[in-house]
Design a protein around this motif. Structure first.
Motif, short mmCIF file in Angstrom:
data_model
loop_
_atom_site.label_atom_id
_atom_site.label_comp_id
_atom_site.label_asym_id
_atom_site.label_seq_id
_atom_site.Cartn_x
_atom_site.Cartn_y
_atom_site.Cartn_z
N ASN A 181 0.81 -1.21 0.00
CA ASN A 181 0.00 0.00 0.00
C ASN A 181 0.85 1.26 0.00
OD1 ASN A 181 -2.18 -1.71 0.06
ND2 ASN A 181 -2.62 -1.42 2.22
N ALA A 182 2.00 1.23 0.66
CA ALA A 182 2.88 2.39 0.65
C ALA A 182 3.36 2.69 -0.77
CB ALA A 182 4.08 2.16 1.57
N ALA A 183 3.61 1.66 -1.56
CA ALA A 183 4.03 1.86 -2.95
C ALA A 183 2.90 2.45 -3.79
CB ALA A 183 4.51 0.54 -3.55
N PHE A 184 1.65 2.12 -3.46
CA PHE A 184 0.54 2.73 -4.18
C PHE A 184 0.46 4.22 -3.83
CE2 PHE A 184 -3.88 3.80 -5.14
CZ PHE A 184 -3.99 3.28 -6.42
N GLY A 185 0.61 4.56 -2.56
CA GLY A 185 0.69 5.97 -2.19
C GLY A 185 1.86 6.67 -2.86
N GLY A 186 2.94 5.91 -3.06
CA GLY A 186 4.12 6.47 -3.72
C GLY A 186 3.85 6.91 -5.16
N LEU A 187 2.87 6.31 -5.81
CA LEU A 187 2.50 6.73 -7.16
C LEU A 187 2.05 8.19 -7.19
CD1 LEU A 187 0.46 3.61 -8.36
CD2 LEU A 187 2.76 4.29 -9.11
N PHE A 188 1.56 8.67 -6.05
CA PHE A 188 1.06 10.05 -5.94
C PHE A 188 2.02 10.94 -5.14
CE2 PHE A 188 -2.44 7.06 -6.29
CZ PHE A 188 -3.15 7.58 -7.37
N ASN A 189 3.24 10.40 -4.93
CA ASN A 189 4.28 11.13 -4.20
C ASN A 189 3.88 11.43 -2.76
OD1 ASN A 189 6.94 12.21 -4.26
ND2 ASN A 189 6.12 14.28 -4.34
N VAL A 190 3.15 10.51 -2.16
CA VAL A 190 2.74 10.66 -0.76
C VAL A 190 3.57 9.69 0.09
CG1 VAL A 190 0.84 10.64 0.89
CG2 VAL A 190 0.41 11.24 -1.52
N PRO A 191 4.30 10.20 1.08
CA PRO A 191 5.14 9.33 1.90
C PRO A 191 4.37 8.68 3.04
CG PRO A 191 5.44 11.60 2.59
CD PRO A 191 4.47 11.63 1.42
N LEU A 192 4.91 7.56 3.51
CA LEU A 192 4.38 6.91 4.70
C LEU A 192 5.07 7.52 5.91
CD1 LEU A 192 2.55 4.75 5.94
CD2 LEU A 192 4.45 3.14 5.73
N GLU A 198 7.75 -6.93 -11.03
CA GLU A 198 7.34 -8.34 -11.13
C GLU A 198 6.69 -8.77 -9.83
OE1 GLU A 198 9.77 -12.07 -12.59
OE2 GLU A 198 9.99 -11.83 -10.41
N MET A 199 5.43 -9.16 -9.91
CA MET A 199 4.71 -9.67 -8.74
C MET A 199 4.46 -11.17 -8.92
SD MET A 199 1.02 -8.60 -7.05
CE MET A 199 0.06 -9.02 -8.53
N PHE A 222 -0.94 -3.40 -8.83
CA PHE A 222 -1.79 -3.28 -7.64
C PHE A 222 -3.23 -3.71 -7.95
CE2 PHE A 222 -4.47 -0.84 -4.70
CZ PHE A 222 -3.86 -1.07 -3.47
N GLU A 223 -3.76 -3.24 -9.07
CA GLU A 223 -5.11 -3.63 -9.45
C GLU A 223 -5.18 -5.13 -9.76
OE1 GLU A 223 -7.69 -0.32 -11.36
OE2 GLU A 223 -5.79 -0.34 -12.45
#
Length: 274
Positions: free
Chosen positions: A135-146, A217-218, A256-257
């Motif tokens: 989830n942190a990586a998904f927030g990272g798409l919008f440049n939002v840090p954890l 790669e997931m 993610f999707e």
């Protein structure tokens, strides 16, 4: 300042069993709300969006916004981006509240990663995953840090080395899949409130915007071969072996999707076959 909170349940103090976090006579919603209020008290001056992301997203009572009128609430499921619904580039930082360790962590209370019934393991770029990193990586798409995590002690160990200045509140000492040692509730509530105040003293740039290197790669190892049968027909999915599938893409949003689609497909099949 705008703050995004993703709410989960299993990582909170006072809970050890699925009956604690699933609707029913033993549902410990009051434990969750007491800890959430401790988090929200120092945030009264800021815009806050909470994504209720445990189960069907119906754990947080809407009336909490009477006490905290600066808070908006996303509830219910199924919904797009589920645990990260509503995140965008307008947010200054993220808080993951009630989070837990990834599946397979030894002596970890209710360990799982996105689906306790369908997913056995997840790796992204060879890194063993938990919901916090995903989830942190998904927030990272919008440049939002954890900025802050409230969760059990085993998740804290799993996050070591990934985030700068991450404020972590350990809610309990997990002793096994269905057991934990709890500190006094008053002490935990004070720790959550104090840690939140400390988190506010940092600037956005002091925290880590988490991303995966491309291509991404997931690999998902499902709980049985039937579930792999179900999801291998998804676009971009490659079957690796009996229980493992692989999805590779340059865009993490697609990855993610894809994970959410795998979770939804296997969950729906569970109800169809029951």
């Amino acid at each position: 300042m705008k703050i995004y909170i993703s709410f989960d349940f299993e990582g909170l103090g006072g809970v050890t069993q699925w009956s604690d976090v699933n609707k029913g006579n033993n549902f410990k919603q009051n434990y969750a709300l007491e800890q959430l209020k401790a988090l929200l008290k120092p945030l009264r001056e800021y815009e806050v969006l909470i994504s209720d992301s445990h189960g069907m997203g119906d754990n947080i009572l809407w009336e909490i916004t009477n006490e905290f009128p600066n808070v908006e609430l996303i509830s219910g499921g199924i919904r797009k981006y589920y645990m990260m619904s509503g995140i965008d580039s307008s947010f200054d930082r993220m808080i993951f509240f009630g989070y837990h360790s990834g599946i397979g962590e030894i002596y970890s209370t209710m360990d799982h990663t996105y689906s306790s019934s369908s997913i056995h393991n997840i790796w992204i770029n060879g890194i063993y995953m938990n919901e916090t990193l995903i989830n942190a990586a998904f927030g990272g798409l919008f440049n939002v840090p954890l900025a802050m995590v409230v969760g059990d002690d085993k998740l804290e160990k799993q996050l070591n080395g990934y985030f700068n200045n991450l404020i972590y509140v350990s809610t309990k000492e997990s002793l096994g899949r269905y057991s934990a040692r709890f500190k006094p509730m008053k002490k935990l509530l004070e720790e959550i409130e104090d840690a939140t105040q400390v988190m506010l003293n940092y600037r956005k740039e002091d925290f880590t915007v988490f991303n995966f290197e491309k291509p991404i790669e997931m690999i998902v190892e499902l709980s049985d071969t039937a579930k792999a049968d179900m999801v291998e027909s998804m676009p971009l999915v490659e079957r690796i072996d009996g229980r493992k599938i692989k999805l590779v893409h340059e865009d993490y949003k697609i990855v993610f999707e894809g994970l959410l689609a795998i979770t939804y497909i296997t969950l729906a099949a569970k109800y169809i076959n029951s």
